[in-house]
Design a protein around this motif. Structure first.
Motif, mmCIF file in Angstrom:
data_model
loop_
_atom_site.group_PDB
_atom_site.id
_atom_site.type_symbol
_atom_site.label_atom_id
_atom_site.label_comp_id
_atom_site.label_asym_id
_atom_site.label_seq_id
_atom_site.Cartn_x
_atom_site.Cartn_y
_atom_site.Cartn_z
ATOM 1 N N ILE A 1 -8.728 -7.307 12.044
ATOM 2 C CA ILE A 1 -9.891 -6.617 12.025
ATOM 3 C C ILE A 1 -10.029 -6.617 10.634
ATOM 4 O O ILE A 1 -11.590 -6.515 10.285
ATOM 5 N N GLY A 2 -9.568 -6.939 9.484
ATOM 6 C CA GLY A 2 -9.948 -6.897 8.102
ATOM 7 C C GLY A 2 -10.503 -8.077 7.799
ATOM 8 O O GLY A 2 -11.513 -8.423 7.136
ATOM 9 N N ARG A 3 -10.078 -9.276 8.430
ATOM 10 C CA ARG A 3 -10.769 -10.503 8.149
ATOM 11 C C ARG A 3 -12.184 -10.615 8.762
ATOM 12 O O ARG A 3 -12.997 -11.100 8.305
ATOM 13 N N LYS B 1 -15.853 -6.501 17.095
ATOM 14 C CA LYS B 1 -16.371 -6.910 15.861
ATOM 15 C C LYS B 1 -16.727 -8.463 15.959
ATOM 16 O O LYS B 1 -17.568 -8.923 15.567
ATOM 17 N N HIS B 2 -15.815 -9.230 16.770
ATOM 18 C CA HIS B 2 -16.510 -10.782 16.981
ATOM 19 C C HIS B 2 -17.682 -10.811 17.640
ATOM 20 O O HIS B 2 -18.348 -11.907 17.337
ATOM 21 N N ARG B 3 -17.775 -9.939 18.457
ATOM 22 C CA ARG B 3 -19.145 -10.269 19.511
ATOM 23 C C ARG B 3 -20.173 -9.922 18.477
ATOM 24 O O ARG B 3 -21.326 -10.510 18.683
ATOM 25 N N TRP B 4 -20.075 -8.972 17.607
ATOM 26 C CA TRP B 4 -21.261 -8.502 16.751
ATOM 27 C C TRP B 4 -21.440 -9.505 15.845
ATOM 28 O O TRP B 4 -22.707 -9.907 15.427
ATOM 29 N N ILE B 5 -20.313 -9.934 15.407
ATOM 30 C CA ILE B 5 -20.068 -11.228 14.208
ATOM 31 C C ILE B 5 -21.048 -12.363 14.842
ATOM 32 O O ILE B 5 -21.941 -13.113 14.274
ATOM 33 N N ARG B 6 -20.734 -13.041 16.136
ATOM 34 C CA ARG B 6 -21.294 -13.975 16.544
ATOM 35 C C ARG B 6 -22.786 -13.849 17.231
ATOM 36 O O ARG B 6 -23.577 -14.619 16.875
ATOM 37 N N THR B 7 -23.114 -12.549 17.319
ATOM 38 C CA THR B 7 -24.556 -12.443 17.707
ATOM 39 C C THR B 7 -25.182 -12.516 16.603
ATOM 40 O O THR B 7 -26.441 -13.089 16.437
ATOM 41 N N ALA C 1 -20.766 -4.827 13.147
ATOM 42 C CA ALA C 1 -19.593 -5.291 13.215
ATOM 43 C C ALA C 1 -18.650 -4.526 12.229
ATOM 44 O O ALA C 1 -17.498 -4.490 12.354
ATOM 45 N N VAL C 2 -19.161 -4.134 11.160
ATOM 46 C CA VAL C 2 -18.278 -3.423 10.087
ATOM 47 C C VAL C 2 -18.182 -1.878 10.309
ATOM 48 O O VAL C 2 -17.631 -1.125 9.649
ATOM 49 N N LEU C 3 -19.201 -1.369 11.011
ATOM 50 C CA LEU C 3 -19.122 0.009 11.522
ATOM 51 C C LEU C 3 -18.040 0.322 12.135
ATOM 52 O O LEU C 3 -17.164 -0.314 12.977
ATOM 53 N N PRO C 4 -17.117 1.499 11.339
ATOM 54 C CA PRO C 4 -15.851 2.063 11.849
ATOM 55 C C PRO C 4 -15.869 2.369 13.385
ATOM 56 O O PRO C 4 -16.754 2.909 13.975
ATOM 57 N N THR D 1 -14.429 -8.628 6.649
ATOM 58 C CA THR D 1 -14.578 -9.295 5.273
ATOM 59 C C THR D 1 -15.687 -10.567 5.791
ATOM 60 O O THR D 1 -16.605 -10.691 4.927
ATOM 61 N N LYS D 2 -15.708 -11.167 6.963
ATOM 62 C CA LYS D 2 -16.777 -12.192 7.207
ATOM 63 C C LYS D 2 -18.168 -11.497 7.235
ATOM 64 O O LYS D 2 -19.131 -12.085 6.795
ATOM 65 N N ALA D 3 -18.138 -10.352 7.956
ATOM 66 C CA ALA D 3 -19.196 -9.595 8.347
ATOM 67 C C ALA D 3 -20.003 -9.285 6.880
ATOM 68 O O ALA D 3 -21.258 -9.389 6.638
ATOM 69 N N SER D 4 -19.172 -8.776 5.970
ATOM 70 C CA SER D 4 -19.466 -8.478 4.662
ATOM 71 C C SER D 4 -20.156 -9.432 3.935
ATOM 72 O O SER D 4 -21.192 -9.315 3.168
ATOM 73 N N ILE D 5 -19.242 -10.612 3.972
ATOM 74 C CA ILE D 5 -19.755 -11.707 3.135
ATOM 75 C C ILE D 5 -21.126 -12.303 3.753
ATOM 76 O O ILE D 5 -22.244 -12.655 2.981
ATOM 77 N N LEU D 6 -21.348 -12.247 5.240
ATOM 78 C CA LEU D 6 -22.650 -12.417 5.818
ATOM 79 C C LEU D 6 -23.671 -11.750 5.556
ATOM 80 O O LEU D 6 -24.841 -12.071 5.082
ATOM 81 N N ILE D 7 -23.607 -10.395 5.186
ATOM 82 C CA ILE D 7 -24.463 -9.345 5.035
ATOM 83 C C ILE D 7 -25.046 -9.738 3.614
ATOM 84 O O ILE D 7 -26.143 -9.710 3.184
ATOM 85 N N ALA D 8 -24.096 -9.949 2.526
ATOM 86 C CA ALA D 8 -24.386 -10.251 1.165
ATOM 87 C C ALA D 8 -25.190 -11.432 0.990
ATOM 88 O O ALA D 8 -26.341 -11.441 0.369
#
Length: 173
Positions: free
Chosen positions: A27-29, A148-154, A88-91, A32-39
């Motif tokens: 979940i933490g990873r 989270k993985h589904r939202w990141i892939r999409t 993806a990062v939404l609680p 982090t992936k989603a946050s880096i992609l947003i940045a």
């Protein structure tokens, strides 16, 4: 939970604890992936707009039909990608609601038990037989990781579509 989670002699508890730790790390990873992609999206979109609008006073209206369609497709792709990555990062919260007599495995359980004045009893019950709480936490956390993985892939697919469309817009003008 409709399944029988009682296990004689605590069998499976160590495995469940290990898997729960792994899920929480994942979940933490994912966050982090989603946050880096947003940045990265923010930096690249700022750079793109600066380049295109900078010296020549460029506007989307100056593009050819194909260029304009590509531009707006790219903008839509980036916007949708941003929404997916933010989701993806939404609680996330469990759908399971703690009930009196149950164990606690999540902050919502703790809060609900405390409000009901049963936190001490629920903690003792969980300490006595942690397996039902572990099973519930595993199920809940596995669902969180999957979402989270589904939202990141999409989001990545939409980001890629946006980059491709914006490249076509830049090339075709």
């Amino acid at each position: 939970m409709d399944q029988d989670t009682s296990v004689p002699g605590g069998a499976g508890t160590r495995t469940a604890e290990r898997l729960l730790t792994e899920l929480r790390d994942e979940i933490g990873r994912a966050d982090t992936k989603a946050s880096i992609l947003i940045a990265a999206m923010g930096m690249s979109s700022g750079a793109l707009v600066s380049l295109m609008a900078g010296e020549n006073g460029w506007r989307p209206g100056h593009l050819s039909g194909i260029g304009a369609a590509s531009w707006w497709t790219g903008c839509a792709g980036w916007t949708a990608a941003l929404v997916c990555l933010l989701l993806a990062v939404l609680p996330r919260y469990r759908r399971h609601v703690w009930a009196a007599g149950g164990t606690v495995s999540h902050f919502q359980d703790i809060r609900t038990a405390a409000l009901a004045g049963e936190l001490s009893v629920a903690l003792l019950r969980t300490e006595r037989d942690p397996f039902p709480a572990l099973v519930g936490a595993l199920s809940s956390n596995a669902g969180i990781v999957a979402a989270k993985h589904r939202w990141i892939r999409t989001g990545l697919a939409l980001f890629g579509t946006g980059v491709l469309a914006l490249t076509v817009a830049a090339v075709t003008g």
